[in-house]
Write a protein that holds these residues in place. Structure first.
Motif, short mmCIF file in Angstrom:
data_model
loop_
_atom_site.label_atom_id
_atom_site.label_comp_id
_atom_site.label_asym_id
_atom_site.label_seq_id
_atom_site.Cartn_x
_atom_site.Cartn_y
_atom_site.Cartn_z
N LEU A 97 46.22 23.86 44.07
CA LEU A 97 45.10 24.71 44.47
C LEU A 97 44.17 23.90 45.37
O LEU A 97 43.62 22.88 44.95
N LEU A 98 43.99 24.36 46.60
CA LEU A 98 43.06 23.75 47.54
C LEU A 98 41.86 24.67 47.69
O LEU A 98 42.01 25.86 47.94
N TRP A 156 39.12 33.40 37.05
CA TRP A 156 40.43 33.76 37.61
C TRP A 156 41.48 32.73 37.22
O TRP A 156 42.59 33.09 36.80
N LEU A 157 41.16 31.46 37.32
CA LEU A 157 42.12 30.41 36.96
C LEU A 157 42.51 30.52 35.49
O LEU A 157 43.68 30.38 35.13
N GLU A 158 41.52 30.79 34.64
CA GLU A 158 41.79 30.90 33.21
C GLU A 158 42.64 32.14 32.91
O GLU A 158 43.64 32.07 32.17
N HIS A 198 42.60 33.41 47.97
CA HIS A 198 41.60 34.14 47.20
C HIS A 198 40.22 33.75 47.73
O HIS A 198 39.97 32.57 48.02
N THR A 199 39.32 34.71 47.83
CA THR A 199 37.99 34.47 48.40
C THR A 199 36.91 34.88 47.41
O THR A 199 37.00 35.94 46.78
N GLN A 248 36.83 29.54 49.60
CA GLN A 248 38.23 29.84 49.86
C GLN A 248 39.10 29.05 48.88
O GLN A 248 38.90 27.85 48.70
N ALA A 249 40.04 29.73 48.24
CA ALA A 249 40.96 29.10 47.30
C ALA A 249 42.38 29.43 47.71
O ALA A 249 42.75 30.61 47.80
N PHE A 250 43.18 28.42 47.97
CA PHE A 250 44.58 28.59 48.39
C PHE A 250 45.48 28.03 47.30
O PHE A 250 45.49 26.82 47.06
#
Length: 255
Positions: free
Chosen positions: A140-141, A33-35, A190-191, A248-250
């Motif tokens: 991004l946490l 997703w990050l890429e 995002h989960t 969990q990604a915020f």
């Protein structure tokens, strides 16, 4: 939970080997997703990088990373395990904290903190992150949370943890109502989910990697080990148990 920032690195002294051996990684879907979102092209500052579990995901996704870690034992593990990326110039490793990273101003398009933001003082961290980020940069946490997955083994592991900690959720993540202090410009969530297989020895190592659980040599460690063994024996299949995690990604902004 308020912990003096200067004390935080010391909480993991003597735990780096267990941390590197037994902590879960992060789901490949998160790196993809990050890429795909184009968040890695401007360089990444990975703060509180620990032994490099999340740093490794960033590198596999093609990011150029500056990893910042205050604990010398964990930093040594990171440098050793990711030596190839260091030698290739894809990774640089730095002694620093979220409040004083030591990184150049405007040097990152994305700042990440995986399993670390609950140690940060946002009043001092946000100005430092603003300094390090390029214009339009984001933060991004991320954290792995086994408490969010209600499997039989997760519940059994939780009973052992609560016997020694009271299961204070502030110890493992930033609560959502406190996230605006860390991401004042707003954020999206995002989960992801994944399982972490563990042997009996791996389960013990996982527990001793946690800063608020008894380490080997602590008088409370034998009782914790007995509890872990009982949970393992009740749930193992083929010599392993699986601890389920919700990641969990915020992703947010500072302005």
């Amino acid at each position: 939970m308020t912990v003096p920032p200067a004390d935080n690195p010391a909480r993991f002294l003597g735990r780096a080997d267990a941390y590197a051996a037994a902590r879960p990684g992060y789901p490949a879907a998160l790196g993809a997703w990050l890429e795909e979102a184009g968040l890695l092209s401007g360089g990444v500052a990975d703060i509180g990088a620990g032994t490099g579990l999340f740093t490794a995901l960033l590198l596999r996704a093609g990011a150029r990373v500056a990893a910042v870690e205050p604990n010398p034992e964990m930093r040594a593990h990171l440098e050793a395990s990711l030596d190839g990326a260091v030698r290739a110039g894809q990774l640089s490793v730095h002694a620093g904290t979220s409040e004083a990273t030591g990184l150049p101003g405007g040097s990152a398009g994305l700042i990440t903190a995986a399993q670390a933001a609950h140690w940060f003082d946002p009043a001092r961290t946000v100005p430092e992150f603003r300094r390090v980020l390029r214009p339009g940069g984001r933060v991004l946490l991320v954290w792995n949370d086994w408490r969010a997955a209600q499997t039989p083994f997760n519940r059994a592991y939780g009973e052992v943890v609560r016997a020694h900690t009271g299961d204070d959720p502030l110890r493992v993540r930033v609560l959502e109502d406190e996230l605006p202090q860390h991401l004042p410009g707003g954020f999206e969530r995002h989960t992801f989910t994944h399982d972490h297989p563990l042997t009996r020895e791996g389960l013990r190592a996982l527990a001793t990697s946690v800063s608020y659980l008894p380490n080997q040599g602590d008088p409370a460690y034998p009782a914790m080990a007995r509890g872990l063994d009982a949970a393992f024996d009740a749930h193992e299949r083929g010599g392993q148990v699986a601890l389920a995690y919700q990641t969990q990604a915020f992703l947010g902004c500072l302005d």
